[in-house]
Scaffold this motif. Structure first.
Motif, PDB file in Angstrom:
ATOM      1  N   GLU A  50       0.840  -1.208   0.000  1.00  0.00           N
ATOM      2  CA  GLU A  50       0.000   0.000   0.000  1.00  0.00           C
ATOM      3  C   GLU A  50       0.872   1.254   0.000  1.00  0.00           C
ATOM      4  O   GLU A  50       0.580   2.224  -0.711  1.00  0.00           O
ATOM      5  CB  GLU A  50      -0.913   0.011   1.231  1.00  0.00           C
ATOM      6  CG  GLU A  50      -2.067  -0.954   1.158  1.00  0.00           C
ATOM      7  CD  GLU A  50      -2.863  -1.022   2.457  1.00  0.00           C
ATOM      8  OE1 GLU A  50      -2.624  -0.201   3.373  1.00  0.00           O
ATOM      9  OE2 GLU A  50      -3.724  -1.907   2.563  1.00  0.00           O
ATOM     10  N   THR A  53       2.391   1.794  -3.431  1.00  0.00           N
ATOM     11  CA  THR A  53       1.381   2.279  -4.372  1.00  0.00           C
ATOM     12  C   THR A  53       1.151   3.771  -4.189  1.00  0.00           C
ATOM     13  O   THR A  53       1.106   4.529  -5.167  1.00  0.00           O
ATOM     14  CB  THR A  53       0.056   1.504  -4.185  1.00  0.00           C
ATOM     15  OG1 THR A  53       0.306   0.115  -4.396  1.00  0.00           O
ATOM     16  CG2 THR A  53      -1.018   1.990  -5.132  1.00  0.00           C
ATOM     17  N   LYS A  54       1.029   4.216  -2.942  1.00  0.00           N
ATOM     18  CA  LYS A  54       0.778   5.632  -2.685  1.00  0.00           C
ATOM     19  C   LYS A  54       1.993   6.486  -3.024  1.00  0.00           C
ATOM     20  O   LYS A  54       1.850   7.598  -3.529  1.00  0.00           O
ATOM     21  CB  LYS A  54       0.345   5.841  -1.235  1.00  0.00           C
ATOM     22  CG  LYS A  54      -1.064   5.333  -1.004  1.00  0.00           C
ATOM     23  CD  LYS A  54      -1.591   5.666   0.348  1.00  0.00           C
ATOM     24  CE  LYS A  54      -3.012   5.123   0.484  1.00  0.00           C
ATOM     25  NZ  LYS A  54      -3.587   5.381   1.783  1.00  0.00           N
ATOM     26  N   ASN A  57       2.083   6.751  -6.754  1.00  0.00           N
ATOM     27  CA  ASN A  57       1.006   7.649  -7.178  1.00  0.00           C
ATOM     28  C   ASN A  57       1.369   9.116  -6.943  1.00  0.00           C
ATOM     29  O   ASN A  57       0.864  10.002  -7.622  1.00  0.00           O
ATOM     30  CB  ASN A  57      -0.287   7.291  -6.450  1.00  0.00           C
ATOM     31  CG  ASN A  57      -1.488   7.982  -7.048  1.00  0.00           C
ATOM     32  OD1 ASN A  57      -1.645   8.022  -8.263  1.00  0.00           O
ATOM     33  ND2 ASN A  57      -2.317   8.541  -6.203  1.00  0.00           N
ATOM     34  N   GLU A  58       2.233   9.365  -6.016  1.00  0.00           N
ATOM     35  CA  GLU A  58       2.695  10.722  -5.720  1.00  0.00           C
ATOM     36  C   GLU A  58       3.502  11.296  -6.902  1.00  0.00           C
ATOM     37  O   GLU A  58       3.439  12.484  -7.185  1.00  0.00           O
ATOM     38  CB  GLU A  58       3.538  10.685  -4.444  1.00  0.00           C
ATOM     39  CG  GLU A  58       3.841  12.009  -3.850  1.00  0.00           C
ATOM     40  CD  GLU A  58       2.631  12.793  -3.371  1.00  0.00           C
ATOM     41  OE1 GLU A  58       2.760  14.011  -3.312  1.00  0.00           O
ATOM     42  OE2 GLU A  58       1.557  12.212  -3.074  1.00  0.00           O
ATOM     43  N   VAL A  73       5.167  12.168   1.859  1.00  0.00           N
ATOM     44  CA  VAL A  73       4.267  11.005   1.809  1.00  0.00           C
ATOM     45  C   VAL A  73       5.033   9.749   2.222  1.00  0.00           C
ATOM     46  O   VAL A  73       4.574   8.982   3.072  1.00  0.00           O
ATOM     47  CB  VAL A  73       3.653  10.851   0.397  1.00  0.00           C
ATOM     48  CG1 VAL A  73       2.915   9.537   0.261  1.00  0.00           C
ATOM     49  CG2 VAL A  73       2.722  12.011   0.105  1.00  0.00           C
TER      50      VAL A  73
END
Length: 169
Positions: A50, A53-54, A57-58, A73
């Motif tokens: 997770e 993935t984040k 995505n950033e 992040v």
């Protein structure tokens, strides 16, 4: 209340009252719930996936057009994993992944100088973390590859990256 006072108070409580207080804390505070959920069912691989993935995505957003490229992040995930007690190799994996994704991003985009400074901080942190947790043999190759990529892309602050890499050797 000091830790000593808390221990004294808890020792004086009957078992039922102590259990009620723990359940109340579990229900009231999401942090306590998350802690106990992690302790009883760690699923560390899922948490790491997770986070990756984040972080990805950033830099390469799926739902929005413009990337934010915030180091914070990844730092939040790393700090959170340290609090939960996630295994050191998994934390190192997230730290290295963040740098690798940032390097792909910087290869494709024009980034401000502040980006390089924050990546230098991340690089220093991962080198220190890996060395402190005796994971150097496992991650040295990736650290050197990240360093080499900073040189190939001609990143500013090269000396800082070189000094950090000296700690690995």
């Amino acid at each position: 209340m000091s830790k000593r006072q808390l221990k004294k108070y808890l020792n004086e409580l009957p078992k039922d009252a102590l259990q009620e207080q723990l359940v109340d804390l579990y229900e009231r505070f999401p942090v306590v719930k998350e802690y106990y959920d992690f302790i009883f069912n760690p699923k560390e691989d899922k948490l790491v996936q997770e986070a990756k993935t984040k972080i990805s995505n950033e830099y390469f957003p799926v739902k929005r057009r413009k990337p934010k490229a915030r180091r914070s992040v990844a730092q939040k995930f790393i700090k959170h994993f340290l609090k939960l007690g996630v295994e050191a190799p998994l934390i190192a994996e997230v730290m290295l992944f963040n740098l690798e994704v940032a390097q792909v991003f910087s290869r494709e985009r024009n980034v401000p100088d502040a980006f390089y400074k924050s990546m230098l901080n991340s690089f220093n942190e991962v080198v220190q973390f890996v060395a402190y947790n005796n994971l150097l043999s496992e991650y040295k190759e990736r650290i050197v590859q990240i360093y080499q990529e900073t040189q190939d892309q001609n990143w500013p602050l090269k000396e800082g990256f070189s000094h950090a890499l000296d700690a690995v050797d």
